[in-house]
Design a protein around this motif. Structure first.
Motif, PDB file in Angstrom:
ATOM      1  N   PRO A 154     -22.785  49.366  71.537  1.00  0.00           N
ATOM      2  CA  PRO A 154     -23.068  50.083  72.785  1.00  0.00           C
ATOM      3  C   PRO A 154     -22.770  49.184  73.986  1.00  0.00           C
ATOM      4  O   PRO A 154     -22.948  47.971  73.922  1.00  0.00           O
ATOM      5  CB  PRO A 154     -24.573  50.353  72.685  1.00  0.00           C
ATOM      6  N   PHE A 155     -22.333  49.798  75.083  1.00  0.00           N
ATOM      7  CA  PHE A 155     -21.929  49.035  76.259  1.00  0.00           C
ATOM      8  C   PHE A 155     -23.033  49.033  77.308  1.00  0.00           C
ATOM      9  O   PHE A 155     -22.833  49.375  78.464  1.00  0.00           O
ATOM     10  CB  PHE A 155     -20.613  49.575  76.797  1.00  0.00           C
ATOM     11  N   HIS A 156     -24.239  48.645  76.850  1.00  0.00           N
ATOM     12  CA  HIS A 156     -25.393  48.469  77.722  1.00  0.00           C
ATOM     13  C   HIS A 156     -25.893  47.045  77.531  1.00  0.00           C
ATOM     14  O   HIS A 156     -25.957  46.555  76.402  1.00  0.00           O
ATOM     15  CB  HIS A 156     -26.513  49.461  77.372  1.00  0.00           C
ATOM     16  N   GLU A 157     -26.267  46.396  78.590  1.00  0.00           N
ATOM     17  CA  GLU A 157     -26.709  45.005  78.520  1.00  0.00           C
ATOM     18  C   GLU A 157     -27.915  44.859  77.605  1.00  0.00           C
ATOM     19  O   GLU A 157     -28.887  45.616  77.692  1.00  0.00           O
ATOM     20  CB  GLU A 157     -27.063  44.492  79.924  1.00  0.00           C
ATOM     21  N   GLY A 158     -27.846  43.899  76.705  1.00  0.00           N
ATOM     22  CA  GLY A 158     -28.950  43.610  75.803  1.00  0.00           C
ATOM     23  C   GLY A 158     -28.923  44.365  74.504  1.00  0.00           C
ATOM     24  O   GLY A 158     -29.596  43.985  73.550  1.00  0.00           O
ATOM     25  N   ARG A 159     -28.146  45.445  74.444  1.00  0.00           N
ATOM     26  CA  ARG A 159     -28.080  46.232  73.208  1.00  0.00           C
ATOM     27  C   ARG A 159     -26.968  45.694  72.311  1.00  0.00           C
ATOM     28  O   ARG A 159     -25.859  45.445  72.783  1.00  0.00           O
ATOM     29  CB  ARG A 159     -27.843  47.709  73.520  1.00  0.00           C
ATOM     30  N   ILE A 160     -27.257  45.533  71.028  1.00  0.00           N
ATOM     31  CA  ILE A 160     -26.279  44.925  70.132  1.00  0.00           C
ATOM     32  C   ILE A 160     -25.697  45.908  69.129  1.00  0.00           C
ATOM     33  O   ILE A 160     -24.637  45.633  68.552  1.00  0.00           O
ATOM     34  CB  ILE A 160     -26.898  43.731  69.377  1.00  0.00           C
ATOM     35  N   ILE A 161     -26.361  47.045  68.892  1.00  0.00           N
ATOM     36  CA  ILE A 161     -25.858  47.985  67.899  1.00  0.00           C
ATOM     37  C   ILE A 161     -26.284  49.395  68.271  1.00  0.00           C
ATOM     38  O   ILE A 161     -27.397  49.614  68.761  1.00  0.00           O
ATOM     39  CB  ILE A 161     -26.356  47.612  66.480  1.00  0.00           C
ATOM     40  N   ASP A 162     -25.361  50.339  68.091  1.00  0.00           N
ATOM     41  CA  ASP A 162     -25.633  51.765  68.272  1.00  0.00           C
ATOM     42  C   ASP A 162     -25.650  52.413  66.894  1.00  0.00           C
ATOM     43  O   ASP A 162     -24.646  52.366  66.173  1.00  0.00           O
ATOM     44  CB  ASP A 162     -24.536  52.404  69.132  1.00  0.00           C
ATOM     45  N   LEU A 163     -26.756  53.021  66.533  1.00  0.00           N
ATOM     46  CA  LEU A 163     -26.926  53.605  65.202  1.00  0.00           C
ATOM     47  C   LEU A 163     -26.600  55.091  65.208  1.00  0.00           C
ATOM     48  O   LEU A 163     -26.853  55.785  66.200  1.00  0.00           O
ATOM     49  CB  LEU A 163     -28.367  53.419  64.730  1.00  0.00           C
ATOM     50  N   SER A 164     -26.062  55.577  64.101  1.00  0.00           N
ATOM     51  CA  SER A 164     -25.932  57.020  63.937  1.00  0.00           C
ATOM     52  C   SER A 164     -27.337  57.621  63.915  1.00  0.00           C
ATOM     53  O   SER A 164     -28.338  56.913  63.706  1.00  0.00           O
ATOM     54  CB  SER A 164     -25.216  57.345  62.625  1.00  0.00           C
ATOM     55  N   TYR A 165     -27.424  58.937  64.098  1.00  0.00           N
ATOM     56  CA  TYR A 165     -28.747  59.562  64.125  1.00  0.00           C
ATOM     57  C   TYR A 165     -29.470  59.382  62.793  1.00  0.00           C
ATOM     58  O   TYR A 165     -30.677  59.130  62.766  1.00  0.00           O
ATOM     59  CB  TYR A 165     -28.646  61.039  64.474  1.00  0.00           C
ATOM     60  N   ALA A 166     -28.738  59.488  61.672  1.00  0.00           N
ATOM     61  CA  ALA A 166     -29.362  59.315  60.356  1.00  0.00           C
ATOM     62  C   ALA A 166     -29.912  57.901  60.205  1.00  0.00           C
ATOM     63  O   ALA A 166     -31.044  57.701  59.748  1.00  0.00           O
ATOM     64  CB  ALA A 166     -28.348  59.617  59.255  1.00  0.00           C
ATOM     65  N   ALA A 167     -29.115  56.911  60.582  1.00  0.00           N
ATOM     66  CA  ALA A 167     -29.568  55.523  60.492  1.00  0.00           C
ATOM     67  C   ALA A 167     -30.751  55.264  61.418  1.00  0.00           C
ATOM     68  O   ALA A 167     -31.703  54.563  61.059  1.00  0.00           O
ATOM     69  CB  ALA A 167     -28.417  54.577  60.827  1.00  0.00           C
ATOM     70  N   ALA A 168     -30.697  55.856  62.614  1.00  0.00           N
ATOM     71  CA  ALA A 168     -31.801  55.699  63.566  1.00  0.00           C
ATOM     72  C   ALA A 168     -33.078  56.342  63.043  1.00  0.00           C
ATOM     73  O   ALA A 168     -34.177  55.828  63.259  1.00  0.00           O
ATOM     74  CB  ALA A 168     -31.414  56.312  64.908  1.00  0.00           C
ATOM     75  N   THR A 169     -32.939  57.456  62.336  1.00  0.00           N
ATOM     76  CA  THR A 169     -34.104  58.114  61.739  1.00  0.00           C
ATOM     77  C   THR A 169     -34.708  57.250  60.645  1.00  0.00           C
ATOM     78  O   THR A 169     -35.925  57.075  60.565  1.00  0.00           O
ATOM     79  CB  THR A 169     -33.705  59.486  61.169  1.00  0.00           C
ATOM     80  N   LYS A 170     -33.854  56.696  59.790  1.00  0.00           N
ATOM     81  CA  LYS A 170     -34.339  55.854  58.690  1.00  0.00           C
ATOM     82  C   LYS A 170     -35.072  54.621  59.217  1.00  0.00           C
ATOM     83  O   LYS A 170     -36.072  54.195  58.651  1.00  0.00           O
ATOM     84  CB  LYS A 170     -33.172  55.429  57.798  1.00  0.00           C
ATOM     85  N   LEU A 171     -34.576  54.087  60.315  1.00  0.00           N
ATOM     86  CA  LEU A 171     -35.158  52.869  60.873  1.00  0.00           C
ATOM     87  C   LEU A 171     -36.271  53.121  61.881  1.00  0.00           C
ATOM     88  O   LEU A 171     -36.902  52.191  62.373  1.00  0.00           O
ATOM     89  CB  LEU A 171     -34.058  52.036  61.539  1.00  0.00           C
ATOM     90  N   GLY A 172     -36.504  54.391  62.213  1.00  0.00           N
ATOM     91  CA  GLY A 172     -37.547  54.712  63.179  1.00  0.00           C
ATOM     92  C   GLY A 172     -37.132  54.517  64.620  1.00  0.00           C
ATOM     93  O   GLY A 172     -37.986  54.485  65.514  1.00  0.00           O
ATOM     94  N   VAL A 173     -35.832  54.414  64.877  1.00  0.00           N
ATOM     95  CA  VAL A 173     -35.339  54.217  66.235  1.00  0.00           C
ATOM     96  C   VAL A 173     -35.125  55.553  66.941  1.00  0.00           C
ATOM     97  O   VAL A 173     -35.188  55.631  68.179  1.00  0.00           O
ATOM     98  CB  VAL A 173     -34.027  53.398  66.225  1.00  0.00           C
ATOM     99  N   ALA A 174     -34.889  56.611  66.180  1.00  0.00           N
ATOM    100  CA  ALA A 174     -34.662  57.928  66.777  1.00  0.00           C
ATOM    101  C   ALA A 174     -35.890  58.395  67.556  1.00  0.00           C
ATOM    102  O   ALA A 174     -35.765  59.084  68.571  1.00  0.00           O
ATOM    103  CB  ALA A 174     -34.298  58.943  65.695  1.00  0.00           C
ATOM    104  N   GLN A 175     -37.050  58.010  67.093  1.00  0.00           N
ATOM    105  CA  GLN A 175     -38.286  58.442  67.750  1.00  0.00           C
ATOM    106  C   GLN A 175     -38.574  57.634  69.012  1.00  0.00           C
ATOM    107  O   GLN A 175     -39.130  58.145  69.977  1.00  0.00           O
ATOM    108  CB  GLN A 175     -39.470  58.313  66.773  1.00  0.00           C
TER     109      GLN A 175
END
Length: 286
Positions: A154-175
């Motif tokens: 992702p092209f935002h300062e400080g962010r290192i990885i952009d997850l797919s929605y499925a991956a974000a759900t598994k990791l609890g990032v979608a919430q």
């Protein structure tokens, strides 16, 4: 021009300047409002009726992959910033913030040439060669997942990885939207076996006075291989397994080297100590 007319002219000029300034400010605000409305119209969103629970989503399975022909330029520029793609992903790890992307990009072409599928276990990274598999750990909740990196961002300062929605759900990032994570590159089982086989050195070792840093010694091959894998995952290169057999005893010595100088050996020792390795010593093999 008499003094009264001059005063009037200066007053009119000042008034015109103020009006122009107000008008310019008005058009600037109008332009910014239009931009914000435009951004709002294409705001990202989650898929509707996604029923899978986080513990029902399987990890991506690492397999040997060829690098994307078009997705790995030496460098590229986004929003005025130049990013340099790494030549190798071996031993790579990183800490930072993870985010996710969904409907807005679903079905669009990724940097690797594949279509983005928000229901697959994929992700985007700015500089890793693609495709590559990484293990992501969410330090906010302890969850872990393996994803395939096949896109840029992702092209935002400080962010290192952009997850797919499925991956974000598994990791609890979608919430939560974002999360504090660490990532590390993982290889397929076949690649790990190949790497380990290349690390074996049967004794006697002909070192010609070369330096090594011995990290550990084991009487079982399994423990030695686990330690060797740990060192490789921490980013250490030239890790070797020296096998010494004497009578009925076999010793598996995990070493790094050969190293070109005492100074380099001392630097390796310091790096190992930072990673909490104990009982390290420098050895010279004649």
């Amino acid at each position: 021009m008499n003094s009264s007319n001059e005063v009037m002219f200066q007053s009119l000029s000042l008034l015109n300047k103020k009006n122009l300034s107000k008008r310019a400010g008005f058009f600037l605000c109008l332009s910014m409002s239009a931009l914000l409305i435009s951004c709002g119209e294409i705001k990202d969103s989650a898929p509707a009726n996604y029923a899978k629970q986080w513990d029902e989503i399987p990890d991506a399975v690492p397999v040997p992959l060829e690098q994307s022909r078009y997705g790995n330029p030496a460098s590229y520029e986004v929003f005025g910033t130049t990013y340099y793609v790494k030549d190798s992903s071996e031993g790579f790890s990183q800490k930072g913030i993870a985010s996710w992307y969904g409907n807005k990009f679903h079905g669009r072409r990724t940097s690797s040439g594949e279509e983005y599928d928000m229901f697959a276990m994929t992700a985007a990274h700015k500089t890793l060669p693609i495709p590559v598999f990484v293990e992501v750990t969410n330090h906010d909740n302890g969850r872990m997942a393996v994803v395939k990196v096949n896109d840029r961002g992702p092209f935002h300062e400080g962010r290192i990885i952009d997850l797919s929605y499925a991956a974000a759900t598994k990791l609890g990032v979608a919430q939560t939207g974002t999360a504090n994570v660490s990532i590390r590159v993982v290889a397929s089982e076949a690649e790990e076996q190949q790497r380990r086989s290349e690390s074996f050195v049967e004794s006697p070792v002909s070192g010609d006075g070369k330096l090594y840093v011995q990290v550990a010694a084991f009487t079982t091959e399994e423990n030695a291989l686990q330690h060797l894998g740990r060192l490789q995952s921490e980013g250490f290169s030239d890790v070797r397994l020296h096998i010494e057999s004497k009578q009925s005893t076999t010793v598996y010595r995990v070493r790094i080297g050969p190293l070109p100088s005492d100074h380099v050996a001392q630097k390796v020792v310091a790096d190992l100590e930072l990673n909490n390795h104990k009982n390290i010593k420098i050895v010279k093999i004649n």
